[in-house]
Design an enzyme around this catalytic site. Structure first.
Site, mmCIF file in Angstrom:
data_model
loop_
_atom_site.group_PDB
_atom_site.id
_atom_site.type_symbol
_atom_site.label_atom_id
_atom_site.label_comp_id
_atom_site.label_asym_id
_atom_site.label_seq_id
_atom_site.Cartn_x
_atom_site.Cartn_y
_atom_site.Cartn_z
ATOM 1 N N THR B 244 -52.289 90.666 120.037
ATOM 2 C CA THR B 244 -52.472 91.605 118.939
ATOM 3 C C THR B 244 -53.917 92.046 118.931
ATOM 4 O OG1 THR B 244 -50.805 90.578 117.563
ATOM 5 C CG2 THR B 244 -52.485 91.834 116.430
ATOM 6 N N ASN B 454 -49.221 82.288 129.702
ATOM 7 C CA ASN B 454 -47.981 82.821 129.146
ATOM 8 C C ASN B 454 -46.700 82.143 129.576
ATOM 9 O OD1 ASN B 454 -48.998 84.921 127.435
ATOM 10 N ND2 ASN B 454 -49.778 85.834 129.321
#
Lengths: 459, 459
Positions: B244, B454
């Protein structure tokens, strides 16, 4: 606190263990490496690990009447491996094709498109010549000259017009194609043409593919059976290369070129245009179908007839099978994933959303980590640009609904979702609740091996 | 043959060395890990490696008259680290904002957009409240309830209408926001508001950022100086999270909300909309600018005046600086890369081509491998869907032209190109030779660390 600390330590220990295993594996690779005298072919075979998603074996493809194959080792890039394949197609055959939409497409692609547009008479037969090791892409004006040299030599050897000789090249880009090496093996190829050579042909077109790809279907025509057999390569690369997908499908169906092209074009969207490994489109993708008309079945003249529908379904089956095999050989792939989008407002929206998820690095790394990370699926839907309503969205992993109405389901079980992610083949469902369009696309995970193949090693 | 063998062995040995170094580093990490009694904050600090592209230090940001900050540790997700920041903006301030275009955007984003559209009178002042640790995204109807609770509490404490309290949340998605924890620290925050608190605020909004991000510009207004200071976070994630980007810019300029919005909107395309780490757009991206009007400079009333141009240039400078810092903290980034597209037919084409290259996994892995792989750049141009002519294309690495007129340049030097790729900051130039439009975008490389962050680790 203590709990968190112990979890971190545990993770680090697991990591250390993995790295040790890697070091150990590499050490054993080192000690097992062939002696300096070993052939390049052996060295290469050593360095390739077959994809864990590979089929058990190459399928037994039947011979297609009117098609013969030969392959040869021309030494385009490497010595000691077959790298050229020739297919001769008997007089009277119909040819159709679809190609990359890249605006920087290779000379051989432009040449195939031009020749197909010429609609030359089919009485002379046709040929397909393919080399691996060099893509003849971004090679300026010399690119077309090389295509002319190679297809011209095949035309002479097989006594057919050059307009009926189609070529593909895959491998290194930006290097001039050593067309003389290919021309030098054409006589030998034409002397060894055999209806049984299709598996060797599938091997000759491989670059960093870890296995050859073949598929087959047989359908009931009017008054006889129709056979369809295809081979494909993709998707690997050797720096400075790019992934390329090449597909050749042969059938003994009797059908005009325009009807064949029509069927091919309408089946390509749901098959080869519905797969992705890394979102990078090649300059050289080509799919050519040849129909010899040698089957006992009557000509497919009415596309709405039962035999036509059966043939198109068989063609689709072969295309889908080969397309899935390409994804399963995706660089570094350990998971084969279907993204199934339903109830979208339009087909375009369904495709956009499915591809947005299938190409999302965050979704693909989560799959690699066996992480049931539905939040990343939501984010990929959101960024797609297609219509979606957060509060109508339903996300499933397999049969398990994990989120709906804008939130995860009340009985969501992280354990059950995580257990599902351990499967080799996964289905991620996205129900948009907006309309009636649906679309499936297929992708693989994004792993360390992808980085290894594309960053750590240089050719 | 012998040469190839020895090269393979060398590569494997290098790999083993790297892995050993990794194992060693991890071992030392393990032995250096704090004892179970250590705080979670220490444990976290330990596990973060600062990006190699990070600036030497957080800049000395000046105070902006009319803006005060406070931050606190509310324990939204982790204990022992600041995770809430509050900014109070004095009465009379103009607020403008741009937000994610995601169709699955978070409740706080929708709330900010609604409040900005209301154009409430500015006499009451305004506030921005941000938490890290939980994104309040995909949390159904409870999402808006949480936003109301948090912004309502701030409105009460600071005695301003709720319509002037803007909020952002970043962190885990799909988990209900523990708004009570945030509400519980608001009194303490309001008591500690200080014009000097901006650096602490920059730290409080970090998630997996490896460094806090700040930027500053001062420009000459009419009759006085105008200061612009901004902070940003991005782009990291903790599974099951998503990257974000949050940006807050403060200035003492005197300008109406609509003029401020106009400048912001036209500068965002070349700054924040021109960066990419992994092509994944967040559901929570937000950029808010507050102009307090406390500068001695006259109001910026005519957007074509010199002071207006100077202010817009300063705003752009701060935006660009923060945007670049976000890319430099991209997950696993080791290279900061400008993709500079020139002579495209249209701005849209230039943007499409630049982003196609900047998001290409093949280009990004080649950069990670310091491989001057211009072929992959050509392929990314080709797949972009924008107009390009293979034979007019010119590709440069830095000042070095590597390919033009459909082929690599005659004096191409692989050594020189490879040497260039070793730089931390790279410029890849693509001259299309078609028109007059140009566009730069910024990206980073795709490394093993991206996969580690990730896929390998789960929260």
């Amino acid at each position: 606190m203590a709990k968190k600390k112990s979890k971190d330590t545990k993770e680090l220990k697991t990591k250390v263990k993995k790295l040790r295993a890697k070091v150990k594996a590499l050490k054993s690779d080192l000690s097992a490496a062939p002696a300096p005298a070993a052939s390049a072919a052996q060295t290469e075979a050593k360095s390739v690990t077959i994809s864990p998603l590979a089929p058990a074996k190459f399928p037994d493809l039947p011979e297609i009447a009117g098609v013969e194959f030969a392959s040869a080792a021309a030494g385009v890039k490497y010595a000691g491996r077959t790298d050229v394949m020739l297919a001769r197609i008997a007089p009277g055959a119909s040819i159709a094709g679809v190609f990359t939409t890249s605006s920087t497409r290779a000379a051989c692609v432009l040449d195939c498109q031009e020749k197909l547009a010429m609609r030359s008479p089919s009485e002379t037969g046709a040929a397909i010549i393919v080399n691996s090791g060099n893509a003849n892409a971004f090679t300026g004006k010399s690119g077309q000259e090389s295509v002319d040299k190679v297809t011209g030599a095949v035309a002479d050897a097989l006594d057919m017009p050059i307009s009926r000789v189609f070529s593909s090249s895959t491998g290194v880009i930006g290097e001039p194609l050593p067309h003389d090496k290919i021309v030098a093996v054409i006589d030998s190829l034409t002397q060894r043409l055999s209806p049984a050579g299709i598996e060797d042909a599938a091997r000759a077109i491989m670059t960093t593919d870890t296995y050859p790809k073949g598929a087959f279907a047989e359908v009931q025509g009017e008054g006889g059976k129709i056979k369809i057999a295809g081979i494909a390569k993709g998707s690997g690369m050797i720096a400075p290369n790019m992934a390329t997908m090449l597909v050749y499908i042969f059938t003994d169906a009797k059908i005009t070129p325009s009807r064949l092209q029509k069927m091919l074009s309408r089946q390509v969207d749901d098959t080869f245009n519905a797969i992705t490994v890394d979102s990078d489109t090649s300059t050289s993708d080509a799919l050519i179908v040849a129909a010899t008309g040698k089957s006992d079945a009557a000509e497919i003249a009415d596309l709405r007839s039962e035999p036509a529908k059966a043939f198109e379904a068989g063609l689709r089956e072969v295309m889908m099978d080969l397309a899935h095999q390409v994804v399963k050989d995706g660089e570094g792939a350990t998971k084969f994933v279907e993204i199934r989008v339903t109830r979208a407002r339009s087909n375009e929206d369904a495709h956009k959303i499915a591809m947005s998820i299938a190409n999302s690095p965050l979704v693909k790394t989560a799959i690699a980590g066996e992480d049931a990370n539905w939040g990343r699926v939501v984010a990929a839907v959101g960024k797609s640009g297609a219509e979606a309503d957060r509060d109508k969205l339903k996300i499933s992993f397999g049969d398990m609904v994990v989120a709906e109405k804008g939130w995860r389901v009340p009985d969501y079980s992280e354990e059950a979702a995580s257990a599902y992610m351990k499967n080799d083949e996964l289905v991620i469902g996205v129900d948009l609740g907006l309309g009636r369009a649906s679309k499936s696309v297929w992708t693989c995970d994004l792993t360390h091996r992808y980085i290894d193949i594309n960053a750590d090693y240089r050719s």
